[in-house]
Each structure stands twice: as structure tokens, then as C-alpha cells.
Design a protein around this motif. Structure first.
Motif, mmCIF file in Angstrom:
data_model
loop_
_atom_site.group_PDB
_atom_site.id
_atom_site.type_symbol
_atom_site.label_atom_id
_atom_site.label_comp_id
_atom_site.label_asym_id
_atom_site.label_seq_id
_atom_site.Cartn_x
_atom_site.Cartn_y
_atom_site.Cartn_z
ATOM 1 N N MET A 190 0.988 -0.894 -0.211
ATOM 2 C CA MET A 190 0.148 -0.066 0.065
ATOM 3 C C MET A 190 0.623 1.448 0.229
ATOM 4 N N GLY A 191 2.022 1.032 0.785
ATOM 5 C CA GLY A 191 2.759 2.192 0.978
ATOM 6 C C GLY A 191 3.502 2.557 -0.558
ATOM 7 N N ASP A 192 3.599 1.709 -1.445
ATOM 8 C CA ASP A 192 3.343 2.252 -2.509
ATOM 9 C C ASP A 192 2.694 2.466 -3.292
ATOM 10 N N LEU A 193 1.821 1.886 -3.707
ATOM 11 C CA LEU A 193 0.195 3.019 -4.162
ATOM 12 C C LEU A 193 -0.040 4.498 -3.640
ATOM 13 N N ALA A 194 0.561 4.695 -2.359
ATOM 14 C CA ALA A 194 1.077 6.530 -1.809
ATOM 15 C C ALA A 194 1.454 6.690 -2.371
ATOM 16 N N THR A 195 2.913 6.048 -2.874
ATOM 17 C CA THR A 195 3.891 6.728 -3.080
ATOM 18 C C THR A 195 3.353 7.717 -4.439
ATOM 19 N N ALA A 196 2.600 6.294 -5.170
ATOM 20 C CA ALA A 196 2.593 6.916 -6.561
ATOM 21 C C ALA A 196 1.367 8.216 -6.862
ATOM 22 N N LEU A 197 0.544 7.861 -5.580
ATOM 23 C CA LEU A 197 -0.454 9.423 -5.538
ATOM 24 C C LEU A 197 0.308 10.468 -5.198
ATOM 25 N N GLY A 198 1.711 10.231 -4.506
ATOM 26 C CA GLY A 198 2.089 11.359 -4.390
ATOM 27 C C GLY A 198 2.066 11.891 -5.485
ATOM 28 N N MET A 199 3.265 11.234 -6.543
ATOM 29 C CA MET A 199 3.548 11.418 -7.621
ATOM 30 C C MET A 199 2.492 11.516 -8.404
ATOM 31 N N LEU A 200 1.458 11.179 -8.485
ATOM 32 C CA LEU A 200 0.597 12.229 -8.786
ATOM 33 C C LEU A 200 -0.276 13.495 -9.299
ATOM 34 N N ALA A 201 0.352 14.145 -8.019
ATOM 35 C CA ALA A 201 0.034 15.729 -7.648
ATOM 36 C C ALA A 201 1.169 16.415 -7.966
ATOM 37 N N ASP A 202 2.481 15.900 -8.333
ATOM 38 C CA ASP A 202 3.086 17.107 -8.545
ATOM 39 C C ASP A 202 1.946 17.973 -9.651
ATOM 40 N N PRO A 203 2.541 19.425 -10.135
ATOM 41 C CA PRO A 203 1.427 20.352 -10.607
ATOM 42 C C PRO A 203 1.644 19.796 -11.924
ATOM 43 N N THR A 204 3.552 20.151 -12.572
ATOM 44 C CA THR A 204 4.366 19.135 -13.498
ATOM 45 C C THR A 204 3.534 18.337 -14.141
ATOM 46 N N LEU A 205 3.634 17.395 -13.132
ATOM 47 C CA LEU A 205 2.603 16.083 -13.972
ATOM 48 C C LEU A 205 1.276 16.628 -14.331
ATOM 49 N N ILE A 206 0.324 17.789 -13.929
ATOM 50 C CA ILE A 206 -0.891 17.379 -14.199
ATOM 51 C C ILE A 206 -1.036 18.157 -15.724
ATOM 52 N N LEU A 207 0.492 19.104 -15.211
ATOM 53 C CA LEU A 207 -0.254 20.206 -16.409
ATOM 54 C C LEU A 207 0.055 19.217 -17.448
ATOM 55 N N VAL A 208 1.065 18.711 -17.570
ATOM 56 C CA VAL A 208 1.394 17.416 -18.397
ATOM 57 C C VAL A 208 0.439 16.935 -19.390
ATOM 58 N N VAL A 209 0.166 16.158 -18.143
ATOM 59 C CA VAL A 209 -1.413 15.533 -18.800
ATOM 60 C C VAL A 209 -2.008 16.635 -19.266
ATOM 61 N N LEU A 210 -2.885 18.034 -18.509
ATOM 62 C CA LEU A 210 -3.815 18.283 -19.469
ATOM 63 C C LEU A 210 -3.367 18.736 -21.000
ATOM 64 N N ALA A 211 -1.898 19.399 -20.974
ATOM 65 C CA ALA A 211 -1.869 20.317 -21.868
ATOM 66 C C ALA A 211 -1.867 18.481 -23.314
ATOM 67 N N SER A 212 -1.526 17.697 -23.060
ATOM 68 C CA SER A 212 -1.541 16.431 -23.660
ATOM 69 C C SER A 212 -2.860 15.710 -24.235
ATOM 70 N N ALA A 213 -3.375 16.052 -23.699
ATOM 71 C CA ALA A 213 -5.212 15.835 -23.422
ATOM 72 C C ALA A 213 -5.428 17.012 -25.021
ATOM 73 N N VAL A 214 -5.577 18.331 -24.617
ATOM 74 C CA VAL A 214 -5.487 18.548 -25.398
ATOM 75 C C VAL A 214 -5.101 18.834 -26.830
ATOM 76 N N TYR A 215 -3.921 18.332 -26.999
ATOM 77 C CA TYR A 215 -3.490 17.859 -28.188
ATOM 78 C C TYR A 215 -3.702 16.703 -28.418
ATOM 79 N N GLY A 216 -3.954 15.534 -28.273
ATOM 80 C CA GLY A 216 -3.727 14.362 -28.338
ATOM 81 C C GLY A 216 -6.126 14.626 -29.095
ATOM 82 N N LEU A 217 -6.856 15.155 -28.586
ATOM 83 C CA LEU A 217 -7.710 15.898 -29.207
ATOM 84 C C LEU A 217 -7.500 16.741 -30.425
ATOM 85 N N PHE A 218 -6.904 17.760 -30.235
ATOM 86 C CA PHE A 218 -6.880 17.756 -31.403
ATOM 87 C C PHE A 218 -5.901 17.266 -32.684
#
Lengths: 163, 501
Positions: free
Chosen positions: B1-29
Motif C-alpha cells: 500500500m505504501g507504493d500506492l501512496a507514493t504513486a498518488l504523491g507522484m500524481l499530485a505533482d503540478p508539472t505532471l498535471i500540466l503535462v496531462v492536460l496539455a497532452s489531452a488537448v493535443y491528443g483531441l486536436f
């Protein structure tokens, strides 16, 4: 349902397949001949030449299979793969390749900004965009690439004489 | 479960969120523009993700591809052109549904079906990958040799069109893979005296050329005329969608199952999954005769639309477990990971659990994000389709050039991109599939390395390749895959004889 791409016949004219089969076989033969000059392992076992010669041999085999199949398929109806391509289309494709070649030749001397900006404008204009649209789009694209690659990703783009 | 928590922590990274949103818009386009495939989108995205950490890089590719495969349905419904090849199977039905006034429902079903398919594929990935990885821990160079050979064989057998041509494509990829320093003696092969070529054909520029530049060449050679964009009425879309999905839930389940299985096969991606699912739905349906005719039908959109997204996720099973890519998108991603020093394989499951949990979570996140963004894309689809290709094509070429250059700050990479772009165009024009070329490029070195390691270790005792139990099983599997077309032909002939007799 339209044509299923997983169905067997490719609809390519037989002469076309004949040529591509021959080309594949010639490429394979050239590879096999060339790798005979490669050194062997110290104890005389096959080394660097082993894989390329297997791949080259198989290329000869499959190339010849394609040739045979093409000859057997003579007279079968096939779609022309070049249907719909006009002289204008060919010119456009050459212009695309011209942008790439032009960039490789000029970027180091003229720098990214000038080379890419001018080549992009020319290509857009040649493809039929209105001059004003082409100028704006070329400038915007060049600026965007410069910003993203040089500022964000820290890729040094060529500066050129005017850098 | 510790690994899952670490993974969740990695997802909270603002860079990652920005990357996900930008690539989502790019993919739709990119997905929404006819003629541009999700593979092209991946190839163009790679120079950007190349500079990111492994998890954001994988997240960008996952999000982008999920969005692109759905967005491919938009021009299907509006202008009768699939946005990506994965939508081609049901383009006719989607367009006819729009003509009959059911366009919003067709796209709603495609959207929700894509989300469900994507999540189902992700669940398959979460369950199957760790199990297979545990099994794969016993693998040595012999088994890896066979796994790679199996991957190569399967990519030819299931490649679209002629298998002879698929084989030639694969061999071209394998030859390209031998350029550079050989692993047995360090001998320079096919470098023609160029020191830059000693490191081999750079994978990323090769992909950008094969899928980016070749697509542009195809696009400018045969420019489409002005298109008529159909109109949509999106009122009550979701209510109708839910109603339709409940009615055709069986097709949804079979679409997910077919997509998950086909996606996991090397070389077969969402395109083939969608075609197979379409055919299966047509055979099973009482209304099969209505598919692709008249008003079109929504059933194939339910099943094939979810199959292509399920295939996207399950393609990561062989990629992560064996390092054998399931489709062209994961093949490109695998190339990036290898360059970045992440070696997929069973050891990854033992050593880097947070990365894997991160990947699973990104799949769920990307598919949930698809609901609001996909809805906005449906609303804005008419606008998306008005981007003039006279501007877009040159912009793609510019990104091909700078993207190839940025990997190594070198002009040789641009030349590789150019040569493979022309080669890719010529191959596809003559009916040669491109996916086996990529698989040859990725798997060629793996096959050769594991073979040479094995034989040098045992002083050329080749029997080890046949007598080790897992090796023998993989060999048998390879032979069965090779014989599949023959067996299928025999079975068909028999059933034809039975039917006539």
C-alpha cells in the motif's frame, strides 16, 4: 462495411509488386554479399555477420515470393496507388522535402529563426495559404518552437550569423 | 500500500498535471484531424516527453493516445472521414447516424464507450501484467530470444494486408536495426565510414519520419477538397447515450474483451481491434444487415468504439512485462524509455512498483478526464475540423525537423527522419504495413543480443534453445502462430465443404 484492411488482396497492381519484390531481393542479396567481409569470432564462429546474413537471406526469399505472386496475379483487377495524384501534388511533396533539405543546408549559417521562418512561409504559400495568413502562421510557429524548445526544453537551436 | 501512496504523491505533482492536460488537448486536436493518426501524434510528442521524467513522459503518451483515439470518431460522424485509422471500421455507421439526426447520440456512445473501454483495458493491464511478470522472472536470455521472435512473428501474421509484404517490412526494420556497432565484436556494420552512424539509426527521428513526414507527404500529394461539416444537436445527448449503452451492453462487453486481447498482441493495435470487433458484432447481431447502410447503426459504434480504447491500454501488458510493444504507440514509447534508461521487464515489477502504480492510475485518470474534455470536443468539433491543412502540414514538418534535431542536436537525425519519411511513404503506397518496420527496429537488437549472449555463454550449444521447458513452449507457440494462416485456410475450406455437402 467498407473494405476490410485485414482481408488478403492488397489491390496493388502486379507490376508494382514485381518491382518492390525485386528491390527487396536485391537489397537482401547486397546485404548478404557485403557481410561476408565482416570478421568472425576468435574461434571461427559466426559473429557480426550472422544476423544480417539471416535477415538478408530472408529478404531475398520473401522478395522472390512477392515476385512469383505478382506474376501469378497478372491480369487481376487492381487499384492504381497513384490515382488522384496530380503534377501539382508532386510539386507540393517536393516542396515539403525542400523545406527539410533547405533547413539542413542553411540552418547553421542563417540560424533557426530566419531559416525556419522563411522556409515555413514559402511552404505555406506554395500549398495555397493566403500570403498574410502564411506570414502570421509562419511567424507564430517559429516563435512557438523557439519558446518551447529553447526556453522550456533547453535545446540549443542553431544561432547562425545573426544570432 | 505504501507504493500506492507514493504513486498518488507522484500524481499530485503540478508539472505532471500540466503535462496531462496539455497532452489531452493535443491528443483531441490531432485525433480530430482526418489523416493524422495517434501514432503520428506520439511521434511528434516524443521530442517533448524526451526531456521529462519517466512517469510524466508515459502519462503524456497515455493521455494523448486515449484522447486521440476518441477524437478520431468526431470527423467520422461529421465529415465521413476517420480522424485516426482506429475509427475507420465504423465511420460509415457514425456518418449515416449523423445524417439521420442521431449524430450526438453516436458521438456520446463513442465517448462513453471509449471511457469504459479504456478503463476495462487498464483493469486487464493491472491484473495480467503482474501475473505475467512473476512468470517472466524465470526467463533467461533463451526465453527472451524466443519471446522477441514470437513478437516478430505475430507482428507479421496479424499485419494488415499481405503477410509477405508484412514480412518484408519487418526485415527492412531488422536490417535498419543492425546499423552501427555490433554487440558480439564491436564491429561497425553498415556505417559507410560515418562516425555518427556508429550508434545506429536513432529510433526517435526514425519514428518521426516513418509516421510524421510520410503522413504529410501523403496529405499534400492528394489534398482533399472543401468538406461539408454536418451539424449536431447535443441536447439530451447523455440521457440517450446511457439508454443506448444499456440496450447494447453485450456488444460493449465483447468489444472490451476483443480489444483487450488484440491490443496485447504485438503489432496489432486499436485499428485491428476495431475491425475485428465490428465483424464480431455484425455476426452476433440480428440487425447486422443494417450496419453501414441506410441510417447506419449504433451497435458497432458501441462495440468497436470501446474495443479500440481497450486495446490502447492492454498494449502496455507485453510492453511493460517483456519489453515487446503491443502496438506502434507503445513501440515508440518503449524506444523513449530505453533511451532514458528505463528497461521494461519483470524486474521493473519488483523494483519500481510506484512507477507501475503511477501508470495504472494515469490510465484511470486519463479516461475520467476524457468525459469532460471529450464532451467539449464534441461541442467544438465543427470548429476543430476547420483548421486549414495548408497551414497545418507545414507546421507538422517544422516539428518533425526540430523534434528530430533536438534528440541529439544533430543534423544526421534530420536526415534520418527525411530518408525514413520518404521510405515510409513509398512502403505504404505499395501496400507494405509500417508497424512491422517499427517492431523490427525495436526487437531486432533484443533478438540478436539474447541469441549471441546465449550461444557465447554455452559455446554454441543450440540445444538449450529447444530443451529448456519455457523455451520449448515459446518455440511451439511461435510455430503455431506461423501456421495460423494455413490452419485458418484449412478450417475455412472444411467448413465450406461441410456446408456444400
Amino acid at each position: 462495411m467498407t473494405a476490410d484492411p485485414t482481408a488478403a488482396p492488397t489491390g496493388i497492381p502486379w507490376r508494382h509488386d514485381l518491382v518492390s519484390g525485386l528491390l527487396a531481393a536485391v537489397l537482401g542479396a547486397a546485404v548478404v554479399l557485403h557481410v561476408r567481409t565482416f570478421p568472425e569470432l576468435p574461434d571461427g564462429q559466426p559473429g557480426p555477420a550472422l544476423f544480417p546474413s539471416i535477415v538478408g537471406g530472408l529478404l531475398v526469399l520473401f522478395g522472390l515470393v512477392l515476385v512469383v505472386r505478382a506474376v501469378l496475379a497478372r491480369g487481376e483487377p487492381a487499384a492504381d496507388p497513384d490515382a488522384g495524384i496530380t503534377g501539382r501534388g508532386r510539386l507540393r511533396a517536393l516542396a515539403v522535402l525542400g523545406l527539410v533539405v533547405g533547413y539542413v543546408l542553411l540552418a547553421e549559417t542563417l540560424g533557426f529563426l530566419l531559416t525556419m521562418g522563411v522556409l515555413l512561409f514559402l511552404l505555406m504559400w506554395l500549398l495555397g495559404a493566403r500570403p498574410l495568413v502564411a506570414v502570421l502562421a509562419a511567424a507564430a510557429t517559429t516563435g512557438f518552437i523557439l519558446l518551447v524548445f529553447e526556453e522550456l526544453l533547453l535545446v540549443p537551436l542553431p544561432q547562425g550569423l545573426f544570432g | 500500500m505504501g507504493d500506492l501512496a507514493t504513486a498518488l504523491g507522484m500524481l499530485a505533482d503540478p508539472t505532471l498535471i500540466l503535462v496531462v492536460l496539455a497532452s489531452a488537448v493535443y491528443g483531441l486536436f490531432i485525433g480530430a484531424i482526418p489523416g493524422l493518426s495517434a501514432t503520428l501524434a506520439t511521434a511528434l510528442l516524443v521530442p517533448f516527453v524526451f526531456f521529462l521524467d519517466p512517469l510524466p513522459a508515459i502519462a503524456a503518451v497515455i493521455t494523448m493516445s486515449a484522447m486521440a483515439i476518441f477524437a478520431g470518431d468526431l470527423p467520422s460522424a461529421l465529415v465521413r472521414m476517420p480522424g485516426t485509422p482506429a475509427s475507420a471500421a465504423y465511420t460509415e455507421d457514425a456518418y449515416l447516424q449523423t445524417r439521420a439526426g442521431h449524430g450526438a447520440r453516436a458521438l456520446g456512445v463513442a465517448l462513453v464507450g471509449s471511457v469504459i473501454g479504456g478503463i476495462a483495458g487498464a483493469v486487464v493491464l493491472m491484473v495480467a501484467a503482474p501475473l505475467l511478470a512473476e512468470f517472466a522472472l524465470q526467463f533467461t536470455s533463451y526465453e527472451y530470444f524466443w519471446i522477441a521472435v514470437l513478437g516478430l512473428t505475430a507482428s507479421v501474421i496479424i499485419s494488415a494486408g499481405s503477410q509477405v509484404k508484412g514480412a518484408i517490412s519487418l526485415l527492412i526494420g531488422l536490417i535498419l536495426a543492425t546499423v552501427g556497432i555490433d554487440i558480439a565484436l564491436g564491429y561497425a556494420r553498415f556505417t559507410f565510414g560515418s562516425t555518427d552512424l556508429l550508434q545506429g539509426i536513432s529510433f526517435i527521428p526514425a519514428m518521426i519520419g516513418l509516421f510524421g513526414l510520410s503522413e504529410v507527404l501523403r496529405g499534400v500529394l492528394r489534398p482533399g477538397g472543401p468538406v461539408h461539416v454536418a451539424r449536431l444537436r447535443t441536447q439530451g445527448m447523455f440521457r440517450e447515450t446511457v439508454h443506448t449503452l444499456r440496450r447494447y451492453w453485450r456488444g460493449m462487453v465483447s468489444g472490451n474483451a476483443i480489444g483487450s486481447v488484440i491490443g496485447a498482441l504485438p503489432g496489432a493495435g486499436g485499428d485491428i481491434a476495431a475491425w475485428v470487433s465490428y465483424a464480431a458484432t455484425k455476426n452476433a447481431s440480428k440487425e447486422g444487415h443494417l450496419f453501414g447502410k441506410g441510417e447506419g447503426h449504433v451497435a458497432p459504434i458501441v462495440s468497436a468504439g470501446s474495443a479500440n480504447n481497450a486495446a490502447l491500454a492492454s498494449a502496455y501488458v507485453p510492453t511493460l512485462v517483456f519489453g515487446i510493444p503491443g502496438d506502434t504507440i507503445t513501440a515508440i514509447l518503449l524506444g523513449v524509455l530505453l533511451v532514458k534508461g528505463v528497461q521494461p521487464g519483470p524486474v521493473l515489477f519488483e523494483n519500481d512498483a510506484p512507477l507501475l502504480y503511477g501508470i495504472y492510475l494515469i490510465f484511470i485518470l486519463a479516461n475520467l478526464l476524457l468525459i469532460p474534455l471529450g464532451y467539449l470536443a464534441i461541442r467544438g468539433s465543427a470548429w476543430l475540423l476547420r483548421v486549414p491543412s495548408t497551414v497545418l502540414m507545414p507546421v507538422i514538418v517544422a516539428f518533425c525537423v526540430v523534434g528530430s534535431f533536438s534528440i541529439n542536436n544533430g543534423y544526421l537525425e534530420i536526415v534520418i527522419m527525411l530518408v525514413l519519411g520518404v521510405l515510409g511513404y513509398l512502403l505504404e503506397r505499395s501496400g507494405f504495413p509500417l508497424a512491422p518496420v517499427v517492431l523490427g527496429l525495436v526487437l531486432g537488437p533484443i533478438v540478436e543480443k539474447n541469441f549471441m549472449q546465449s550461444v557465447i555463454k554455452t559455446d554454441w550449444d543450440l540445444t538449450q534453445f529447444l530443451t529448456r521447458p519455457i523455451s520449448a513452449a515459446l518455440l511451439v507457440l511461435t510455430v503455431l502462430v506461423l501456421l495460423y494462416p494455413v490452419l485458418r485456410g484449412l478450417l475455412r475450406r472444411r467448413s465450406a465443404v461441410d456446408a456444400s455437402g
